[in-house]
Every structure is written in structure tokens, then in C-alpha cells.
Design an enzyme around this catalytic site. Sequence first.
Site, PDB file in Angstrom:
ATOM      1  N   GLU B 279     -34.651  67.116  22.963  1.00 29.91           N
ATOM      2  CA  GLU B 279     -34.226  68.344  23.627  1.00 29.91           C
ATOM      3  C   GLU B 279     -35.308  68.898  24.546  1.00 29.91           C
ATOM      4  O   GLU B 279     -35.022  69.384  25.638  1.00 29.91           O
ATOM      5  CB  GLU B 279     -33.821  69.386  22.570  1.00 29.91           C
ATOM      6  CG  GLU B 279     -32.984  70.517  23.142  1.00 29.91           C
ATOM      7  CD  GLU B 279     -32.153  71.235  22.068  1.00 29.91           C
ATOM      8  OE1 GLU B 279     -32.183  70.816  20.889  1.00 29.91           O
ATOM      9  OE2 GLU B 279     -31.489  72.206  22.429  1.00 29.91           O
ATOM     10  N   GLU B 282     -35.340  66.892  27.560  1.00 29.88           N
ATOM     11  CA  GLU B 282     -34.215  67.268  28.414  1.00 29.88           C
ATOM     12  C   GLU B 282     -34.524  68.543  29.194  1.00 29.88           C
ATOM     13  O   GLU B 282     -34.237  68.641  30.397  1.00 29.88           O
ATOM     14  CB  GLU B 282     -32.970  67.469  27.531  1.00 29.88           C
ATOM     15  CG  GLU B 282     -31.673  67.617  28.315  1.00 29.88           C
ATOM     16  CD  GLU B 282     -30.466  67.894  27.414  1.00 29.88           C
ATOM     17  OE1 GLU B 282     -30.582  67.755  26.178  1.00 29.88           O
ATOM     18  OE2 GLU B 282     -29.421  68.267  27.970  1.00 29.88           O
ATOM     19  N   CYS B 299     -27.170  72.450  18.467  1.00 32.92           N
ATOM     20  CA  CYS B 299     -27.300  72.019  17.062  1.00 32.92           C
ATOM     21  C   CYS B 299     -26.219  72.606  16.191  1.00 32.92           C
ATOM     22  O   CYS B 299     -25.945  72.084  15.122  1.00 32.92           O
ATOM     23  CB  CYS B 299     -28.615  72.475  16.452  1.00 32.92           C
ATOM     24  SG  CYS B 299     -30.003  72.227  17.496  1.00 32.92           S
ATOM     25  N   SER B 319     -27.186  71.392  25.768  1.00 32.60           N
ATOM     26  CA  SER B 319     -28.012  70.204  25.627  1.00 32.60           C
ATOM     27  C   SER B 319     -27.114  69.049  25.192  1.00 32.60           C
ATOM     28  O   SER B 319     -26.204  69.232  24.394  1.00 32.60           O
ATOM     29  CB  SER B 319     -29.082  70.454  24.575  1.00 32.60           C
ATOM     30  OG  SER B 319     -29.581  69.227  24.113  1.00 32.60           O
ATOM     31  N   LYS B 358     -20.215  71.812   9.760  1.00 33.33           N
ATOM     32  CA  LYS B 358     -20.796  70.463   9.783  1.00 33.33           C
ATOM     33  C   LYS B 358     -19.788  69.432   9.287  1.00 33.33           C
ATOM     34  O   LYS B 358     -19.861  68.261   9.645  1.00 33.33           O
ATOM     35  CB  LYS B 358     -22.059  70.421   8.910  1.00 33.33           C
ATOM     36  CG  LYS B 358     -23.248  71.142   9.525  1.00 33.33           C
ATOM     37  CD  LYS B 358     -23.900  70.325  10.621  1.00 33.33           C
ATOM     38  CE  LYS B 358     -24.967  71.120  11.347  1.00 33.33           C
ATOM     39  NZ  LYS B 358     -25.371  70.503  12.622  1.00 33.33           N
ATOM     40  N   GLU B 361     -17.962  68.705  12.354  1.00 33.20           N
ATOM     41  CA  GLU B 361     -18.791  67.934  13.279  1.00 33.20           C
ATOM     42  C   GLU B 361     -18.852  66.460  12.869  1.00 33.20           C
ATOM     43  O   GLU B 361     -18.744  65.562  13.700  1.00 33.20           O
ATOM     44  CB  GLU B 361     -20.208  68.516  13.308  1.00 33.20           C
ATOM     45  CG  GLU B 361     -21.130  67.802  14.273  1.00 33.20           C
ATOM     46  CD  GLU B 361     -22.555  68.345  14.216  1.00 33.20           C
ATOM     47  OE1 GLU B 361     -23.068  68.750  15.263  1.00 33.20           O
ATOM     48  OE2 GLU B 361     -23.157  68.352  13.134  1.00 33.20           O
ATOM     49  N   GLU B 366     -16.633  61.727  18.747  1.00 33.77           N
ATOM     50  CA  GLU B 366     -17.866  61.371  19.467  1.00 33.77           C
ATOM     51  C   GLU B 366     -18.985  61.012  18.502  1.00 33.77           C
ATOM     52  O   GLU B 366     -20.016  60.487  18.905  1.00 33.77           O
ATOM     53  CB  GLU B 366     -18.355  62.536  20.334  1.00 33.77           C
ATOM     54  CG  GLU B 366     -17.332  63.109  21.293  1.00 33.77           C
ATOM     55  CD  GLU B 366     -16.498  64.196  20.647  1.00 33.77           C
ATOM     56  OE1 GLU B 366     -17.046  65.242  20.306  1.00 33.77           O
ATOM     57  OE2 GLU B 366     -15.289  63.993  20.473  1.00 33.77           O
ATOM     58  N   CYS B 503     -28.992  79.348  10.005  1.00 29.35           N
ATOM     59  CA  CYS B 503     -28.429  78.540   8.915  1.00 29.35           C
ATOM     60  C   CYS B 503     -28.712  79.128   7.528  1.00 29.35           C
ATOM     61  O   CYS B 503     -27.964  78.869   6.587  1.00 29.35           O
ATOM     62  CB  CYS B 503     -28.974  77.125   8.981  1.00 29.35           C
ATOM     63  SG  CYS B 503     -28.687  76.377  10.584  1.00 29.35           S
TER      64      CYS B 503
END
Lengths: 163, 575
Positions: B279, B282, B299, B319, B358, B361, B366, B503
Site C-alpha cells: 500500500e 502504491e 482493508c 487502494s 470478513k 469478503e 475476486e 477493528c
Amino acid sequence: MQNLKPILEQYPDGKREYLIPILQEIQESEGYLSQKSVIEVGKYLNIPTSKIFGVATFYNQFRFEPQGKYHIQVCRGTACHVLGSSTVLHEMERILKIKAGSTSRDGMFSLEVVACIGACGLAPVININGEFHAKVTAASIQQILDQYKNTSPVDSEENQSNS
Amino acid sequence: MDFTIEINNEQVPVIRGELLLDALNRNGIKIPTLCHMKDRMPTGACRICVVENKTNGKLITSCSVPVEEGMHIDTQSSSVAEARKTIVELLLSNHPDDCLYCVRNKNCELQNLAEELHIDDRRIRGQKNDFHLDVSSTSIVRDPSKCILCGRCVSVCEDVMGVACIDFTYRGSKSIIGTTFGKGLNISSCINCGQCIMVCPTGALTEKNHFSEIQDALANKKKTVIVQYAPSITVSLAEEFGMEAGLDINGIMNAALRKLGFDYVFDTSFSADLTIMEESAELIQRVQKGGIFPMITSCCPGWVKYAEEFAPEFLPNLSSCKSPQQMMGAIIKSWFAEQNNLRSEDIYSVSIMPCTAKKFEAQREEMTSKGISDVDAVLTTREFARFIKLYGVDIHKLDPEITDSPLGARSTAGKLFGASGGVMEAAIRTAYFKLTGKELLKFQIKELRGFAGRKETIIDVDGLKLGIAVVNGIANAKKLLDEIREGRNDLHFIEVMACPGGCIGGGGQRIGASMDDLIARMKTLHQTDAKESIRVSHKNPEIIELYRVFLGEPLSHTSHHLLHTHYMERSDVLK
């Protein structure tokens, strides 16, 4: 779904308080509130669709399925209730395999519960596409419905859904 | 204190304008509440907090009535006791009698109230409703029959998250908290954050559990079962076992995971370091080549789904880095598998996350490679605690162990991911070093720490002024995005976390944690950062090694293939 623009254009500043009048006009012109209409109204008024659905389901007047070819109103007014309209409604739901407020899968019948329709002398009374059926019993429902299944609607153009 | 009011025949000092409930609580009088949420607009919906106004004998809801001069309040009168008891009896009258089978058994506000108010007789029998269970979501299960219509989930979804995928629908005895058109949560705009679960007083909202799949994998001799855990788990798990909030039981957790039968134990903080490497590279690339600004972190899967639904114009700003969970998953099933002569299909990869999103996710298309998921199952902190209990592991009797190598070492920067501002702090440390060749003098960026909904600062990188913002709670992100939409252009890098506090306050954490508990969790993460020696991701020896032997350098071809992803606009959800 038809174009909602003519309806929405009447409320150019898109304030939240126009929600109910807009929903009423859509139902007036479409016969029910479709998913697409609700989404479009949400975008226009900047209200989440869950809120619109919450408001619309609060009121008995809004429908979320197109009306059937035959629209059945079961009166649940006091006189009809006393003479057994709840049995009539349950039998109707059982035969049509739908709940009040929805439309049968083949699109033939839709069912609605209404408060007194002013024909207490005929209780329990139901109204199918404008035709009244008096002193309905659980036993006579099948026969009444068969009558409609086998004929074309009296005023089909007015009542047929435009989904 | 501004004046006094009479409570239970005693004069009690109060502050002008405060709510009666707050005044009562401060003066040592406990008042039961259900719909009440601290710092949110009171609704007075459940009425369990009633007290008697002695002046006129009426019952008033203390959560929604401000104190007034001359008030005479009785909190113990027989009509108060009777009213409260009746309210709970009515709530129970149509509630399913399945407490023993409910995931919230012994941790249910309704159950507690029934006990506190001595409800020992079934006086009112109501018709049970037959609402359907909604299991359509990958993350959250809704059981409307257990719902008591307090509206806390509706409030948090709209006010804190800015999502509003649920609302009160229908009316009277048919009322139900539902989605648009009563559809499954999966096609609503739900971002799976799980904050609704955190505020639900009963078992109406729970996470979709991945128990049996994991048990099957652990019992399957052919499977190599690998586990990773998120940075915030080690500072919140202890609470589930009655230990003090914020206690870091990292070593004991490693031991417990091995006792459960996991073959390898890795720390997601390692892949958080990996995320930072990619990151920050990037960010530097965008600075040097004139990329799209502000860059926004990716994230948090709740935030990513929100952006896909409500802010698709910002997707190019996100990102392209996968989250640490997915990076770890991808490395395990590629490089690690190869190193250990394992076929990726024989690996079962589990992650323990403070998060319900999560779970969503992990099953995104993907996040798979040739039909094999990078991560197979996700456990929340709560599920993990239940898992430990289920397998009879006594964590009080375990000696600390370390994680497995080579995907176990971490810097404290990776560990900071667990709290709001942590990703940003970690990224800045590494970006600063990569841009200037020097380490940031004082590592902490205090301006970005803490629980404020939005934190902003400017970081001077040898004359290059980077505008930084950190937001938590999607509603705060929404406000910031609106400012950018209206032309604000002084920001270069934004961290977004869906859950308040990051979190550590995630939707998969212990239910019933107080603000003090969250503060303790955050403090421990910051203390860890202050006392350990490897404080930047680029100095993590195992990260350096992984780049040397496998990835090459950040943003390399292999990195792009394994560690980066893309996003898609979701115009088809009901929003």
C-alpha cells in the site's frame, strides 16, 4: 414499469414530505408499487428504500404486487365479522394459496381485506371486480371462484394489471 | 450541579437539561432499559425505563424526559414495578421459548430482565409469530421471531453506518424489522459490518457461523488446517473468559489454537505488514506518477462494500491492495503450499476476525484463485471463544507459545491495524522511509489515534505535505466523501474503518463490551507499539525474506497477481 417522470416532476424540490403523495399517485397509475418504482422514488427523494417500504407497509392502502385479473375484496366490517367473514377470508386464502394483500401466481386472483363496504344487509359480502356476492359462506367460495376462472373478466381493461 | 429534584424521598443534585435516566444512574439507581442507546436520540419505544412522576401519578419514560425543577420521582412504587414486569411479560408472550438453543443464552438482555424482574410465571400467553429466518447473508442471520422491536439495529445501521438497509415495516402486531420488500439481507445494501448484532438485546441478529465446516476440516486427516488471527483478537479474547479488558493473551491463544488441532498458526499482523509494503508503494507510485488522490484504504470489507454501493465514483481511489486476511490467505495457498509440498486444495485456511464482513469478503469471487478460496472459513472473536469452550481447552492452564514461521513474525505497525488510525500510522511510517530514506523520528502519529469519528493531520515528508484523514463509522466517512464531492482537495490519503474505534470495536467482538473495554483494547495495542523494537513493516525480517525469495518487490508481477484486487460497482442492491 411506466415512466415515473410525469409524477415526480410535480414535486420539483424533492422533499421527503412528498413521499406519501408520490406513492399514492404511482399506485393510482400503476395499480401497485413496483420494486423499480420504489427504487426510483428513493433516488429522487434521497430516502433509503427500506424507509419507503417501512412507510408504505404502515398503510393498508399500498399494494406491492400487481392486481390479479380478478380483484377480490373481502369485507371485514362489523356486520360481516359477526356473520363469519373471518372464515370466508381464511377459506379464500386456503383455496387461492395466497395471503390477503397478494396475487395468485397465475395472476388470476388478488385478495384484499377491506373495512365495511356499506352492504351490511348482504353480510358476509365480497366484491369481485365490482360485482357483489352476498351471504358468502366457506362452502360457496369454490363455486364463486370457478365462475370467474371459466369466464373472461367483465371489465378486463380497467382491472387488468399492466405489469 | 444546577438544582435538586426529589427521587425516592431524597433530594438529588442534577444537571439542567440532562435526561432523567442519566441523573438516576449517576445517583446509584439502576433503571432497566431496552431500546435506549447511549448518546443516541431517545425513542422511548420499549417503555421499560418508566418511573413514577409523584406530582401527577403518571408513569414517564426516564430515557426520554429531561429533568425539571420541582420533580418528584419514585422509581420503586408498585405501579412502576407492575408496569415494568408487564412489559417484559408481554415481550415474552410471543417470544420463542428456546433460550437453551439460543446463541445468546446467558448473554441476553431480555433474559436478564426477566430474571431481574422476577418473572416466574407465564401469565400472558400470546400467539407466536411465524416470521422466517433470514439466512441469505454470508455474514448475518436474522431471526425476526426473536426481535422485540427495540429499534437499536435500525438506529445503528442508519445513524452510525449511514446504510439504512433495515427499518420498521408493517404495523401493530405484524410489525417486523425488515429490509426493502422483505427481501433477504444478501440483496439489501447491508455491508455486513455486524454492528446491528452488537446492539441487539436478544438473539434476533447473530453471525452466520462456520463451526461445522471447520470441525469437519479439523477432523479430516487429509486436510492441513491453517489458522490466522487478526491483530485485535489478542486484546479482546481474554474478556470472553472473564479476564480483564485489554489483556493481551497472544501466546496463550497460539497454544490454544494448537490444542484445537490447527496445524499452523499465523498472525494476520504479518500480512498487515505485507499490506503496508504494497500500500505504501502504491501511495508513492501515485505521488510520483500523478495518480488518483485521495487514496483510500481498502482493508475494511464493510467499507469496501459501502463504496461499491453508495460511492462507486470513489472506487478508483481505493487502494488495490487486498486486505491482510486475503493477502495471508493468498500467500498460504501459493508460496507456503509450494514450500511445504502441499496442494492448495488440501489446505483448509481459517481466519479469526473481529468482524462479520470478513465472512463476506472471504467468499468474494475476486478472492478466489482457480475456484479455490484464499480463505475458507472465518470465525468471529465470539465464535472463537465458543470453539475453545466446545473443545474443552482450558486457556487458564496454557503456557504461551509463539506463532509458526515464516508467516508469523510481525512489526508493531502491523499490530496497530486493530485500532482506528493504525493502518494509516503504519503506512506513513513505511512510506516516509521509502520516500526519504530516513525513519520517521517519532513513530507515533498521536493526531491519528483515539476514538474520534474523524482525525486529520498533515505529514511533512521532506517538504511534501501529505494531507491525512482517518475516519471510523461509515456515517463519518460519508460526510468526508461529501466534502470531497463538493471540491475539497487537500487530502492525499484516507483510512476508513466501518466500525467505531476500528477493528477493536468490530461487529465480531464480544457483545456487551463497554466503552472502557474498547479504550483498554486500544491502549494495549498502543503500548505494544511503544515497547517493542520492530516498529515498521519494512523491518519485519520475514517480510524482507518473503520479498527476497518470492515476491521480488512491492507491486511486482507476482504481488499484483496475488495481493491486489479490483472492485465493482453494485447497482443491483436494494439501497
